[in-house]
Design a protein around this motif. Sequence first.
Motif, PDB file in Angstrom:
ATOM      1  N   ASN A  82       0.852  -1.185   0.000  1.00 14.81           N
ATOM      2  CA  ASN A  82       0.000   0.000   0.000  1.00 14.81           C
ATOM      3  C   ASN A  82       0.892   1.241   0.000  1.00 14.81           C
ATOM      4  O   ASN A  82       1.669   1.436   0.931  1.00 14.81           O
ATOM      5  CB  ASN A  82      -0.894  -0.029   1.245  1.00 14.81           C
ATOM      6  N   VAL A  83       0.762   2.076  -1.012  1.00 14.38           N
ATOM      7  CA  VAL A  83       1.620   3.260  -1.106  1.00 14.38           C
ATOM      8  C   VAL A  83       1.393   4.250   0.039  1.00 14.38           C
ATOM      9  O   VAL A  83       2.252   5.077   0.317  1.00 14.38           O
ATOM     10  CB  VAL A  83       1.460   3.973  -2.466  1.00 14.38           C
ATOM     11  N   GLN A  84       0.260   4.174   0.697  1.00  9.14           N
ATOM     12  CA  GLN A  84      -0.046   5.074   1.812  1.00  9.14           C
ATOM     13  C   GLN A  84       0.335   4.498   3.172  1.00  9.14           C
ATOM     14  O   GLN A  84       0.074   5.117   4.195  1.00  9.14           O
ATOM     15  CB  GLN A  84      -1.544   5.411   1.799  1.00  9.14           C
ATOM     16  N   ALA A  85       0.949   3.328   3.200  1.00  7.26           N
ATOM     17  CA  ALA A  85       1.231   2.645   4.468  1.00  7.26           C
ATOM     18  C   ALA A  85       2.105   3.477   5.393  1.00  7.26           C
ATOM     19  O   ALA A  85       1.819   3.608   6.582  1.00  7.26           O
ATOM     20  CB  ALA A  85       1.871   1.287   4.209  1.00  7.26           C
ATOM     21  N   GLY A  86       3.180   4.028   4.869  1.00  2.36           N
ATOM     22  CA  GLY A  86       4.067   4.836   5.702  1.00  2.36           C
ATOM     23  C   GLY A  86       3.349   6.026   6.300  1.00  2.36           C
ATOM     24  O   GLY A  86       3.491   6.326   7.482  1.00  2.36           O
TER      25      GLY A  86
END
Length: 102
Positions: free
Chosen positions: A79-83
């Motif tokens: 998921n690119v938004q995980a961080g």
Amino acid sequence: MTLLEKVKANLILEHSADDGLLQLYITAAVRYAESYQHLTENFYADNPMPPTTEQAVIMLSSHFYESRDGSTGGFFADNVQAGQQVWNTVNLLLRLDRDWKV
């Protein structure tokens, strides 16, 4: 149970090879918490840490460990938004114990 033990449990990490590295991440996460909450440095060395702040420190330390190669790491690595979600959640938890002085 120490913060190191709790972070290792969160990471499901049973060896001690990375304990020094984890301790650095824990120290960084605690300093971040103190700064975010407008507390003096080393405040939590002399004062009890609220459970919500402790959870934020555990999450942030774990994130630092799982992302040490520059990736988002962890369960949500695809998921690119995980961080960003980790930081949002940590900040929400830290806000609960924040000193709101102006």
